[in-house]
Design a protein around this motif. Structure first.
Motif, PDB file in Angstrom:
ATOM      1  N   GLU A   1       0.599  -1.303  -0.374  1.00  0.00           N
ATOM      2  CA  GLU A   1       0.108   0.355   0.041  1.00  0.00           C
ATOM      3  C   GLU A   1       1.077   0.999  -0.146  1.00  0.00           C
ATOM      4  OE1 GLU A   1      -2.617  -0.832   2.729  1.00  0.00           O
ATOM      5  OE2 GLU A   1      -4.103  -2.508   1.555  1.00  0.00           O
ATOM      6  N   ASN A   2       1.042   2.211   0.900  1.00  0.00           N
ATOM      7  CA  ASN A   2       1.984   3.326   0.734  1.00  0.00           C
ATOM      8  C   ASN A   2       3.037   3.332   1.487  1.00  0.00           C
ATOM      9  OD1 ASN A   2       0.361   4.774   0.030  1.00  0.00           O
ATOM     10  ND2 ASN A   2      -1.213   4.912   1.095  1.00  0.00           N
ATOM     11  N   ASP A   3       3.458   2.078   2.532  1.00  0.00           N
ATOM     12  CA  ASP A   3       4.884   1.831   2.609  1.00  0.00           C
ATOM     13  C   ASP A   3       5.944   0.614   2.228  1.00  0.00           C
ATOM     14  OD1 ASP A   3       3.496   2.197   5.392  1.00  0.00           O
ATOM     15  OD2 ASP A   3       2.877   0.694   5.929  1.00  0.00           O
TER      16      ASP A   3
ATOM     17  N   GLU B   1      -0.779 -10.787   3.552  1.00  0.00           N
ATOM     18  CA  GLU B   1      -2.581 -10.714   3.671  1.00  0.00           C
ATOM     19  C   GLU B   1      -3.199 -10.411   1.998  1.00  0.00           C
ATOM     20  OE1 GLU B   1      -4.599  -8.961   6.721  1.00  0.00           O
ATOM     21  OE2 GLU B   1      -3.622  -9.581   8.381  1.00  0.00           O
ATOM     22  N   ARG B   2      -4.041 -11.669   2.125  1.00  0.00           N
ATOM     23  CA  ARG B   2      -4.842 -11.444   0.644  1.00  0.00           C
ATOM     24  C   ARG B   2      -4.622  -9.894   0.519  1.00  0.00           C
ATOM     25  NH1 ARG B   2      -8.200 -16.962   1.228  1.00  0.00           N
ATOM     26  NH2 ARG B   2      -6.177 -17.333   2.382  1.00  0.00           N
ATOM     27  N   ASN B   3      -4.959  -9.884  -0.478  1.00  0.00           N
ATOM     28  CA  ASN B   3      -6.531  -8.463  -1.353  1.00  0.00           C
ATOM     29  C   ASN B   3      -5.816  -6.798  -1.223  1.00  0.00           C
ATOM     30  OD1 ASN B   3      -8.313  -9.823  -2.200  1.00  0.00           O
ATOM     31  ND2 ASN B   3      -8.870 -10.683  -0.183  1.00  0.00           N
ATOM     32  N   THR B   4      -3.991  -6.968  -0.575  1.00  0.00           N
ATOM     33  CA  THR B   4      -3.434  -5.549  -0.303  1.00  0.00           C
ATOM     34  C   THR B   4      -2.279  -5.748  -1.443  1.00  0.00           C
ATOM     35  OG1 THR B   4      -2.942  -7.098   1.795  1.00  0.00           O
ATOM     36  CG2 THR B   4      -1.430  -5.319   1.200  1.00  0.00           C
ATOM     37  N   ARG B   5      -2.802  -4.558  -1.791  1.00  0.00           N
ATOM     38  CA  ARG B   5      -2.289  -4.076  -2.702  1.00  0.00           C
ATOM     39  C   ARG B   5      -0.576  -4.119  -2.826  1.00  0.00           C
ATOM     40  NH1 ARG B   5      -0.138   1.138  -5.435  1.00  0.00           N
ATOM     41  NH2 ARG B   5      -0.236   0.545  -8.243  1.00  0.00           N
ATOM     42  N   VAL B   6       0.537  -4.718  -3.755  1.00  0.00           N
ATOM     43  CA  VAL B   6       1.320  -4.660  -3.024  1.00  0.00           C
ATOM     44  C   VAL B   6       2.597  -5.106  -4.241  1.00  0.00           C
ATOM     45  CG1 VAL B   6       1.333  -7.253  -3.111  1.00  0.00           C
ATOM     46  CG2 VAL B   6       3.391  -6.359  -1.815  1.00  0.00           C
ATOM     47  N   GLN B   7       4.228  -4.521  -4.313  1.00  0.00           N
ATOM     48  CA  GLN B   7       4.783  -4.464  -5.398  1.00  0.00           C
ATOM     49  C   GLN B   7       6.425  -5.375  -4.843  1.00  0.00           C
ATOM     50  OE1 GLN B   7       7.246  -1.002  -7.101  1.00  0.00           O
ATOM     51  NE2 GLN B   7       7.425  -1.788  -8.693  1.00  0.00           N
TER      52      GLN B   7
END
Length: 120
Positions: free
Chosen positions: A71-73, A86-92
């Motif tokens: 997310e923003n971290d 966790e699932r359904n978390t936006r990540v790169q």
């Protein structure tokens, strides 16, 4: 019938970005949809697009460092550290560092290209 399975011939997932993925258990290696376990090596400078997977992902760093934008971290893990996203978390995921990052990734349910939802 034995109640265990030794995996000494993991499925090598074809990639075009230099990353080495050896899936020991999961959809590609043994059609197991409950979990996937993969040994990965991400080269220096490697990155993936953002994604919002439908599975929980656990990562354990064996060698090197790996960067996560969750997310923003911005989180950087080093050898010996682990994380659960966790699932359904936006990540790169990326390795903007100068050495290879070797790690184990575990996904529940198993990783599927149809449930990872990569952007772009």
């Amino acid at each position: 019938m034995k109640k265990y399975k030794i995996q000494d011939n993991p499925f090598v997932v074809p990639t075009a970005d230099g990353k080495v993925i050896k899936e020991h258990f999961g959809l590609a290696s043994d059609k197991n949809s409950e979990i996937s376990i993969a040994h990965m090596k991400a080269p220096a400078g490697w990155s993936e697009p953002f994604q919002t997977p439908e599975f929980d992902e656990y990562t354990f760093i064996i060698r090197g460092k790996k960067q996560f934008i969750i997310e923003n971290d911005i989180v950087v893990l080093e050898a010996g550290q682990s994380i659960k996203i966790e699932r359904n978390t936006r990540v790169q995921y990326s390795n903007p560092f100068t050495e290879v990052c070797e790690y184990i990734a575990i996904c529940t349910p198993a990783f599927s290209i149809n449930s990872v939802h990569r952007e772009g």
